[in-house]
Design a protein around this motif. Structure first.
Motif, PDB file in Angstrom:
ATOM      1  N   SER A  94      19.553 -49.843 -74.384  1.00 14.39           N
ATOM      2  CA  SER A  94      20.528 -49.895 -75.412  1.00 14.39           C
ATOM      3  C   SER A  94      20.108 -48.467 -76.209  1.00 14.39           C
ATOM      4  N   LEU A  95      18.768 -48.350 -76.395  1.00 16.50           N
ATOM      5  CA  LEU A  95      18.624 -47.013 -77.206  1.00 16.50           C
ATOM      6  C   LEU A  95      18.773 -45.643 -76.425  1.00 16.50           C
ATOM      7  N   ASP A  96      18.347 -45.604 -75.149  1.00 20.40           N
ATOM      8  CA  ASP A  96      18.761 -44.574 -74.578  1.00 20.40           C
ATOM      9  C   ASP A  96      20.256 -44.251 -74.299  1.00 20.40           C
ATOM     10  N   VAL A  97      20.759 -45.161 -74.314  1.00 18.51           N
ATOM     11  CA  VAL A  97      22.319 -45.189 -74.232  1.00 18.51           C
ATOM     12  C   VAL A  97      23.157 -44.717 -75.449  1.00 18.51           C
ATOM     13  N   SER A  98      22.440 -45.353 -76.679  1.00 21.04           N
ATOM     14  CA  SER A  98      23.275 -45.233 -77.855  1.00 21.04           C
ATOM     15  C   SER A  98      22.904 -43.700 -78.505  1.00 21.04           C
ATOM     16  N   THR A  99      21.519 -43.298 -78.018  1.00 19.78           N
ATOM     17  CA  THR A  99      21.111 -42.015 -78.693  1.00 19.78           C
ATOM     18  C   THR A  99      20.398 -41.282 -77.535  1.00 19.78           C
ATOM     19  N   PRO A 100      21.417 -40.662 -76.653  1.00 18.17           N
ATOM     20  CA  PRO A 100      21.053 -40.067 -75.424  1.00 18.17           C
ATOM     21  C   PRO A 100      20.201 -38.777 -75.832  1.00 18.17           C
ATOM     22  N   GLY A 101      20.299 -38.048 -77.160  1.00 17.71           N
ATOM     23  CA  GLY A 101      19.531 -37.129 -77.401  1.00 17.71           C
ATOM     24  C   GLY A 101      17.821 -37.500 -77.496  1.00 17.71           C
ATOM     25  N   GLU A 102      17.813 -38.523 -77.690  1.00 18.51           N
ATOM     26  CA  GLU A 102      16.352 -39.307 -77.966  1.00 18.51           C
ATOM     27  C   GLU A 102      15.952 -40.117 -76.608  1.00 18.51           C
ATOM     28  N   ALA A 103      16.654 -39.922 -75.666  1.00 10.32           N
ATOM     29  CA  ALA A 103      16.397 -41.159 -74.442  1.00 10.32           C
ATOM     30  C   ALA A 103      14.849 -40.903 -73.963  1.00 10.32           C
ATOM     31  N   VAL A 104      14.313 -41.935 -73.511  1.00 10.71           N
ATOM     32  CA  VAL A 104      12.963 -41.926 -73.190  1.00 10.71           C
ATOM     33  C   VAL A 104      13.000 -41.908 -71.655  1.00 10.71           C
ATOM     34  N   LEU A 105      13.581 -42.953 -70.970  1.00 14.32           N
ATOM     35  CA  LEU A 105      13.787 -43.000 -69.760  1.00 14.32           C
ATOM     36  C   LEU A 105      14.806 -42.663 -68.974  1.00 14.32           C
ATOM     37  N   LYS A 135      17.684 -40.414 -69.015  1.00 19.26           N
ATOM     38  CA  LYS A 135      18.076 -39.050 -69.671  1.00 19.26           C
ATOM     39  C   LYS A 135      18.993 -38.456 -68.562  1.00 19.26           C
ATOM     40  N   GLY A 136      20.036 -37.976 -69.396  1.00 16.80           N
ATOM     41  CA  GLY A 136      21.101 -37.237 -68.631  1.00 16.80           C
ATOM     42  C   GLY A 136      21.863 -37.794 -67.441  1.00 16.80           C
ATOM     43  N   LEU A 137      21.947 -39.262 -67.354  1.00 19.42           N
ATOM     44  CA  LEU A 137      22.798 -39.952 -66.379  1.00 19.42           C
ATOM     45  C   LEU A 137      24.057 -39.870 -66.597  1.00 19.42           C
ATOM     46  N   GLU A 138      24.777 -39.430 -65.812  1.00 20.52           N
ATOM     47  CA  GLU A 138      26.515 -39.346 -65.821  1.00 20.52           C
ATOM     48  C   GLU A 138      27.144 -40.646 -65.525  1.00 20.52           C
ATOM     49  N   LEU A 139      28.201 -41.211 -66.141  1.00 23.24           N
ATOM     50  CA  LEU A 139      28.659 -42.309 -65.479  1.00 23.24           C
ATOM     51  C   LEU A 139      30.183 -41.973 -65.168  1.00 23.24           C
ATOM     52  N   ASP A 140      30.756 -42.171 -64.189  1.00 23.72           N
ATOM     53  CA  ASP A 140      32.214 -42.197 -63.896  1.00 23.72           C
ATOM     54  C   ASP A 140      33.117 -42.917 -64.801  1.00 23.72           C
ATOM     55  N   ALA A 141      34.395 -43.098 -64.416  1.00 25.66           N
ATOM     56  CA  ALA A 141      35.506 -43.814 -65.232  1.00 25.66           C
ATOM     57  C   ALA A 141      35.287 -45.242 -65.302  1.00 25.66           C
ATOM     58  N   GLN A 142      34.662 -45.729 -64.107  1.00 21.75           N
ATOM     59  CA  GLN A 142      34.332 -46.956 -63.913  1.00 21.75           C
ATOM     60  C   GLN A 142      33.165 -47.465 -64.301  1.00 21.75           C
ATOM     61  N   GLY A 143      32.339 -46.640 -65.150  1.00 22.61           N
ATOM     62  CA  GLY A 143      30.900 -47.048 -65.559  1.00 22.61           C
ATOM     63  C   GLY A 143      29.925 -46.993 -64.307  1.00 22.61           C
ATOM     64  N   ARG A 144      30.084 -46.378 -63.291  1.00 20.81           N
ATOM     65  CA  ARG A 144      29.252 -46.302 -62.188  1.00 20.81           C
ATOM     66  C   ARG A 144      28.421 -45.067 -62.520  1.00 20.81           C
ATOM     67  N   LEU A 145      27.237 -45.041 -61.708  1.00 23.26           N
ATOM     68  CA  LEU A 145      26.422 -43.779 -61.688  1.00 23.26           C
ATOM     69  C   LEU A 145      27.194 -42.677 -60.998  1.00 23.26           C
ATOM     70  N   ALA A 146      27.379 -41.427 -61.561  1.00 28.42           N
ATOM     71  CA  ALA A 146      28.151 -40.546 -60.995  1.00 28.42           C
ATOM     72  C   ALA A 146      27.663 -39.831 -59.750  1.00 28.42           C
ATOM     73  N   ASN A 147      26.318 -39.992 -59.725  1.00 21.96           N
ATOM     74  CA  ASN A 147      25.404 -39.326 -58.579  1.00 21.96           C
ATOM     75  C   ASN A 147      24.173 -39.965 -58.658  1.00 21.96           C
ATOM     76  N   ARG A 148      23.912 -41.219 -57.570  1.00 18.77           N
ATOM     77  CA  ARG A 148      22.879 -42.015 -57.711  1.00 18.77           C
ATOM     78  C   ARG A 148      21.702 -41.085 -56.938  1.00 18.77           C
ATOM     79  N   GLU A 149      22.036 -40.114 -56.278  1.00 24.51           N
ATOM     80  CA  GLU A 149      20.995 -39.311 -55.312  1.00 24.51           C
ATOM     81  C   GLU A 149      20.729 -38.290 -56.329  1.00 24.51           C
ATOM     82  N   GLY A 150      21.241 -38.130 -57.393  1.00 19.16           N
ATOM     83  CA  GLY A 150      20.981 -36.639 -58.182  1.00 19.16           C
ATOM     84  C   GLY A 150      19.389 -36.933 -58.724  1.00 19.16           C
ATOM     85  N   ALA A 151      19.334 -35.722 -59.247  1.00 18.91           N
ATOM     86  CA  ALA A 151      17.908 -35.351 -60.016  1.00 18.91           C
ATOM     87  C   ALA A 151      17.814 -36.483 -61.316  1.00 18.91           C
TER      88      ALA A 151
END
Length: 226
Positions: free
Chosen positions: A135-146, A148-164
């Protein structure tokens, strides 16, 4: 979160770090009294070293709280609270988690055996702590601890689960919780967990993946025993 959906997520994450239980042994197999083979516990590839102490102990309430708080960078009072005010570990489930209660129930020493509900309580605490971190990481992405930088698609899925970013999140989770890097198999298992969550009908699969990936590692035997 619906109870039936939560059960699916818990089962999926439990099977991530270890295989699901095998069928009970047939009568022709060795019974419980048969000594294990010499390499029992080392795995088929021999890459898991046996314990040098052979005296694993489950964490007590204070240790569990401190461990989860440190791993997820949470204040101890935010790890888990019942009704929003009573600490799950040191107040509500203190005795079940191998603690003592000399003033209320007259228990001056921890129980000698693990309680039947102890695994449920540990899962409860781990799930609450992970949900708070996500909840903290999603609501304040600039201060994310674990996560970070995870992009979600229009359905709320991980955009690239094999990405860095996904690999980095898994690596950070293992390093902070277990003080080691994950194996390639562990990274692959947690990445695959995203597919299982998406197939379960989650309305927020990306966010649920973050929670359950965290839960799978935080509640593992390697995490709660020392």
């Amino acid at each position: 979160m619906r109870p039936d959906f939560l059960r699916v997520l818990l089962l999926s994450s439990a099977c991530v770090l270890s295989a699901c239980p095998a069928p009970s042994p047939s009568p022709s197999e060795p019974d419980a009294g048969t000594p294990p083979p010499a390499d029992a516990g080392t795995g088929s590839s021999g890459d898991v070293a046996p314990s040098s102490r052979n005296s694993l102990r489950i964490m007590n309430p204070e240790q569990l709280t401190g461990h989860f708080a440190a791993a997820l960078s949470l204040p101890p009072e935010q790890v888990c609270n019942e009704l929003g005010k009573y600490a799950c570990t040191t107040d509500v489930h203190n005795v079940v988690l191998n603690g003592v209660d000399p003033y209320v129930v007259g228990l001056f020493e921890p129980l000698k055996v693990t309680g039947a509900t102890t695994p449920n309580v540990i899962d409860r605490v781990a799930l609450a702590a992970c949900a708070r971190r996500v909840s903290l990481d999603v609501s304040t992405p600039g201060e994310a601890v674990l996560f970070k930088g995870l992009e979600l698609d229009a359905q709320g899925r991980l955009a690239n689960r094999e990405g860095a970013p996904v690999r980095d999140a898994i690596t950070s989770l293992y390093q902070r919780t277990l003080l080691r890097d994950p194996t390639e198999a562990e990274v692959g298992n947690l990445s695959q967990l995203a597919t299982q969550i998406e197939a379960s009908g989650s309305q927020t699969p990306g966010r649920d993946w973050m929670t359950m990936a965290c839960f799978a590692v935080l509640s593992s035997a390697e995490s709660i025993f020392f």
